[in-house]
Design a protein around this motif. Sequence first.
Motif, mmCIF file in Angstrom:
data_model
loop_
_atom_site.group_PDB
_atom_site.id
_atom_site.type_symbol
_atom_site.label_atom_id
_atom_site.label_comp_id
_atom_site.label_asym_id
_atom_site.label_seq_id
_atom_site.Cartn_x
_atom_site.Cartn_y
_atom_site.Cartn_z
ATOM 1 N N THR A 141 -26.883 36.421 -16.549
ATOM 2 C CA THR A 141 -26.558 37.735 -17.101
ATOM 3 C C THR A 141 -26.702 37.663 -18.621
ATOM 4 O OG1 THR A 141 -24.971 38.138 -15.337
ATOM 5 C CG2 THR A 141 -24.778 39.513 -17.316
ATOM 6 N N VAL A 142 -27.422 38.607 -19.171
ATOM 7 C CA VAL A 142 -27.613 38.642 -20.622
ATOM 8 C C VAL A 142 -26.752 39.760 -21.200
ATOM 9 C CG1 VAL A 142 -29.269 39.069 -22.487
ATOM 10 C CG2 VAL A 142 -29.959 37.739 -20.479
ATOM 11 N N VAL A 143 -25.999 39.440 -22.246
ATOM 12 C CA VAL A 143 -25.196 40.451 -22.950
ATOM 13 C C VAL A 143 -25.882 40.745 -24.273
ATOM 14 C CG1 VAL A 143 -22.956 40.966 -24.000
ATOM 15 C CG2 VAL A 143 -23.071 39.607 -21.891
ATOM 16 N N GLU A 144 -26.253 41.987 -24.483
ATOM 17 C CA GLU A 144 -27.000 42.357 -25.690
ATOM 18 C C GLU A 144 -26.642 43.794 -26.034
ATOM 19 O OE1 GLU A 144 -29.293 40.801 -27.897
ATOM 20 O OE2 GLU A 144 -29.036 42.755 -28.862
ATOM 21 N N GLN A 145 -26.520 44.078 -27.327
ATOM 22 C CA GLN A 145 -26.138 45.437 -27.698
ATOM 23 C C GLN A 145 -27.287 46.262 -28.264
ATOM 24 O OE1 GLN A 145 -23.038 45.491 -30.605
ATOM 25 N NE2 GLN A 145 -23.995 43.950 -31.909
ATOM 26 N N ASP A 146 -28.410 45.606 -28.549
ATOM 27 C CA ASP A 146 -29.533 46.348 -29.115
ATOM 28 C C ASP A 146 -30.379 46.966 -27.996
ATOM 29 O OD1 ASP A 146 -31.333 46.866 -31.544
ATOM 30 O OD2 ASP A 146 -32.698 45.899 -30.127
ATOM 31 N N ASN A 147 -30.571 48.281 -28.063
ATOM 32 C CA ASN A 147 -31.277 48.996 -26.998
ATOM 33 C C ASN A 147 -32.694 48.471 -26.778
ATOM 34 O OD1 ASN A 147 -29.261 50.744 -26.207
ATOM 35 N ND2 ASN A 147 -29.703 52.181 -27.881
ATOM 36 N N ALA A 148 -33.384 48.248 -27.883
ATOM 37 C CA ALA A 148 -34.780 47.817 -27.770
ATOM 38 C C ALA A 148 -34.867 46.444 -27.083
ATOM 39 C CB ALA A 148 -35.400 47.746 -29.163
ATOM 40 N N ARG A 149 -33.960 45.571 -27.477
ATOM 41 C CA ARG A 149 -33.975 44.239 -26.875
ATOM 42 C C ARG A 149 -33.610 44.311 -25.386
ATOM 43 N NH1 ARG A 149 -37.008 40.915 -28.127
ATOM 44 N NH2 ARG A 149 -35.797 39.265 -27.121
ATOM 45 N N VAL A 150 -32.655 45.180 -25.083
ATOM 46 C CA VAL A 150 -32.249 45.338 -23.684
ATOM 47 C C VAL A 150 -33.448 45.785 -22.847
ATOM 48 C CG1 VAL A 150 -30.886 46.790 -22.120
ATOM 49 C CG2 VAL A 150 -29.810 45.777 -24.131
ATOM 50 N N ALA A 151 -34.184 46.741 -23.390
ATOM 51 C CA ALA A 151 -35.353 47.252 -22.655
ATOM 52 C C ALA A 151 -36.394 46.154 -22.470
ATOM 53 C CB ALA A 151 -35.952 48.436 -23.421
ATOM 54 N N GLU A 152 -36.596 45.372 -23.487
ATOM 55 C CA GLU A 152 -37.610 44.308 -23.431
ATOM 56 C C GLU A 152 -37.223 43.232 -22.413
ATOM 57 O OE1 GLU A 152 -38.669 43.035 -27.310
ATOM 58 O OE2 GLU A 152 -39.994 41.445 -26.571
ATOM 59 N N ILE A 153 -35.931 42.860 -22.438
ATOM 60 C CA ILE A 153 -35.465 41.839 -21.494
ATOM 61 C C ILE A 153 -35.598 42.363 -20.064
ATOM 62 C CG2 ILE A 153 -33.425 40.548 -20.696
ATOM 63 C CD1 ILE A 153 -34.502 39.480 -23.266
ATOM 64 N N ASP A 154 -35.254 43.620 -19.907
ATOM 65 C CA ASP A 154 -35.333 44.235 -18.584
ATOM 66 C C ASP A 154 -36.763 44.175 -18.046
ATOM 67 O OD1 ASP A 154 -34.279 45.515 -16.417
ATOM 68 O OD2 ASP A 154 -34.768 47.516 -17.181
ATOM 69 N N ARG A 155 -37.708 44.335 -18.968
ATOM 70 C CA ARG A 155 -39.120 44.336 -18.573
ATOM 71 C C ARG A 155 -39.617 42.909 -18.300
ATOM 72 N NH1 ARG A 155 -43.340 43.833 -21.826
ATOM 73 N NH2 ARG A 155 -42.059 44.080 -23.684
ATOM 74 N N MET A 156 -39.117 41.949 -19.096
ATOM 75 C CA MET A 156 -39.665 40.588 -19.057
ATOM 76 C C MET A 156 -39.030 39.685 -18.002
ATOM 77 S SD MET A 156 -39.863 39.671 -23.083
ATOM 78 C CE MET A 156 -39.577 37.964 -22.699
ATOM 79 N N LEU A 157 -37.713 39.762 -17.873
ATOM 80 C CA LEU A 157 -37.007 38.725 -17.115
ATOM 81 C C LEU A 157 -36.309 39.272 -15.882
ATOM 82 C CD1 LEU A 157 -35.265 36.790 -20.050
ATOM 83 C CD2 LEU A 157 -37.516 36.385 -19.059
ATOM 84 N N ASP A 158 -36.117 38.357 -14.947
ATOM 85 C CA ASP A 158 -35.397 38.715 -13.727
ATOM 86 C C ASP A 158 -33.932 38.311 -13.914
ATOM 87 O OD1 ASP A 158 -34.645 39.353 -11.198
ATOM 88 O OD2 ASP A 158 -35.407 37.482 -10.300
ATOM 89 N N VAL A 159 -33.235 39.062 -14.760
ATOM 90 C CA VAL A 159 -31.831 38.754 -15.051
ATOM 91 C C VAL A 159 -31.028 40.049 -15.061
ATOM 92 C CG1 VAL A 159 -32.343 36.708 -16.458
ATOM 93 C CG2 VAL A 159 -32.211 38.952 -17.554
ATOM 94 N N SER A 160 -29.688 39.898 -14.942
ATOM 95 C CA SER A 160 -28.823 41.080 -15.096
ATOM 96 C C SER A 160 -28.581 41.301 -16.590
ATOM 97 C CB SER A 160 -27.471 40.842 -14.428
ATOM 98 O OG SER A 160 -27.651 40.414 -13.110
#
Lengths: 515, 449
Positions: free
Chosen positions: B27-46
């Motif tokens: 599970t990744v905890v991140e507060q930046d919207n852009a980074r959240v979107a990028e992680i969502d696109r790149m990785l298979d993580v919550s």
Amino acid sequence: MSRSRAEEYFRPSAEANELGSKTFGFVLALGATAPVLALSGVLGLADESSHSAVMLAVAAAFAVFASTVLRRRPWPSELRRVHTLNGAVVALATLGLVSTMIYLLTGAFNRFDDALYESVAGVSTSSLTVLADPSVLSDAQLIWRSGTQWLGGLLGLSLGVGLLPFLGGSRELADPRDRRTVSQALASRPVAALKRVLSIYSLVTVVVAAALFAAGMGAIDGTAHALSSVSTGGFSTEVGSVGSYNSVAIELATIVVMAGAGSSVALVWMLWRRQFSDTRRSFELRVVALVTVVATSWVLVARPNSGHGFWRDLLDSLFTVVSLGTTTGHHVDDWASWQPGLVMLLLILLAIGGMAGSVAGGLRWIRAVTLVSFVWRELQRQLHPNSVRVVKVGQSAISEASVDRIHAQLVFVSSACACGAILLGFAGLGVVEALSLALSALSTAGPGVSDSGTIVNASELSRGARLVLMPMMFAGRVFLYPALVFVGSLWFSGERSISARSRRVRPSQPAKVRR
Amino acid sequence: MHVIVVGAGEVGTHIAQLLSREGHDVTVVEQDNARVAEIDRMLDVSIVKGSATDPAVMRRAGVCDADLVVAATSSDDVNLVASLIAKLEGARQRVVRLERPSLRLADAAKLHEAVGADRVIDPDAAVAKEILDLLSYPGATEIAHLAENELLMVSARLSPTAPFVGQRLSDIAARLAPEWDFIVCTITRDGQTIVARTDQQLRDGDTVRIVCKTNARTEVMRQLGLAAREHHRLMILGGGRTGEMLARSLLAKGHIVSIIERNESRANELADTIDGALVLLGDITDGQLLVEEDIGSYDAVVALTGEDDANILACLFAKKAGARETIAVLHRLELRGLLSDAGVDVAISPRTASANEVLRTLQGGVSAVATSLDDDIAFYEVEIAAGSKADGVTIADLRLPHDTLVAAVSRDGETSMCRGSTQLQPGDHVVFTAHGKDVEHLRKVFAKS
């Protein structure tokens, strides 16, 4: 600058009734003279001369005058750099004039210029005396001669350690450990620092006198040598200086005293407080120790065989190196007759002098090391034009402003040395003699080297040569700059205009002296 | 295992990627919207969006039953607070990224204990250490110390003059039998990495990864055709934190070090604080400056600025001018594959060194010790558990997944290279190389499930 600000700058001292810095220096010099005169008078009572009575009377008069003035008129409430320097110059001049008066009153010298020269040599802690044989003086006069050196040393120490560091002076150049100690261990305020300096200086003098007495000197000789050794003055009651006693114990004790006097007061304070690790970390101390070991070894190997055996030669070599390296000027050998290379080495040691924050004169090792570091940086810049280098001494970076000040001082010393040597040459001295005496006078050491390879005594010099040496010794004692500032302040019709300039470039308020 | 990665920057993202690839529940905890979107696109993580200094956010991420929390943001303060929350909420282990030296020294041990930091990582320090290792083995492209420094993993590109070139692995093995001091583990050829097989022949241009006994490193370096002479004169391009740490370490080892830094105040600071280094003010892409400083005369040039383009350009310039070895730190890795042909000998990333540190913390039998940016084949260390499938069984009988190679075993302080006939015993420490996807299965083989 607004009119009101300008008025504030040019306004006389905050309190109209306050003593001016020059008057304060004058009164303080008289006050400081009183106990030394009293000591000379008391110790001279035994030889039944009338000198003691004269000295005790003058001491009483000075004490009453100084205490009365200082009680009735407030001290300067604000400490300014230029005022302090001017006050110091006036104090030193007062000491010289008072000493001249004492010599004339007690008949030590018949001529005013001889008395004045001997006084200037005394207060500037130079060992270059006009007395071919000091034993012609009475006990009281001998103590007074050494006492003038003690007073000159005290003034130099007060200025260099007690006052200037608090006025943005040479504090930055001190080793970080020393700097911490000057500001925190010695004292955090100028007056407290001055009191502590006076206490340490007086206490050490008493201890040294007792040690020399225990080592075999008489009471008068021991006291005189203590006064002249702790101040790096180098005046001796004997023609052959410390060598006349032919005593290992006295030599050893004198080496320790001279080494201590050539060391930073802050270091002595740390040793006193048993902060040995802090002492060891002092970069300047390590440099001085290394130079002393190397120079002593060199002297030991290259000096002529005295026939006294290895250990005695080692002791004598160490004595000579420490004596000249701390600008004291005591001697146990006729070192001027040694191999020219050795004489040059000793003259260089004499020119560099002791540690920053010490009684000794000369350029000081911390500045010499800074200059070497600066030269190294400039060489690197030639090879690597884009290089960024900081001038460093040990682990401490030296600011560019400090480096500039050192350059200015070096230029001033070199110029003064060159001018002095030229004038001494016109006064009839040879090249070697003129150069060595000019160097020695500016370093407040005293001994020079004659062209024939002997240690020069001022009695052998012409009056013209002595006239040239006097301002040089004087300037050397007050660390050169104050002398220049004082002359400058006279040139610019009064110290106020200079102080106004200095305040314009120093936005922060200077430290205040509180009683 | 349930792992929470706080911060989806360069380091955090890479750690999340590696752990996810190994089959962990990340599970990744991140507060930046852009980074959240990028992680969502790149990785298979919550992904949990929010600040890690907020206990509610951390609870949403499942901190209460997390096996590991990795606080990897670029803010020491956030990482410390995140670790403290993780400790209070009951996470089993915590890894904290700290950069301020005052927070990393031994004096800060009480603080680490208070916030529950089991391991402290610093990407800059890890990069500096990695470069230092590489500079100790001129020509090597990767170095990893295994089995408490008894073993060394060396990666290098084979030059035409390397003694290995043209030899079959079986021939090398036969020549060195019965005692092997090293084993060729992987071969990277034409961008493809495979686990080495005995019938393969080594070619010029292959990149091989070898596990060897540390005391056999000199011979291995010779066989790889790498320079025996250590670097002496080194130039560091970029005087940031990594550069400063690297310079200090190199100077302590007696190297001659020059640093080029663009920022004047930073250059002054470096000149003030680093004794013995030549600090130069200028841009690392200023060709005139590089020529003036004779960059080609340096044994190694290390480009460490935050700008990949500048690092690559300066390294290419240095290589062309004659520098023996160039190392560039890259943050974007798209062009990494082309660099070795162009003249950048080694490209490293701050993310791998930190990731390896984190992966070493993972318990449960298997811990990775050396991952690569080029592929998902990594080196792992494992202790054979009593009663596991590997207990008392020879390696050949273990039926390990394809592309898994058990390289060495350390038993009672003795280290030896493994063969198929090597019988494993409980307490043995085994070093093997495998794909990340097979690690979960291997964990069950070597450790008790």
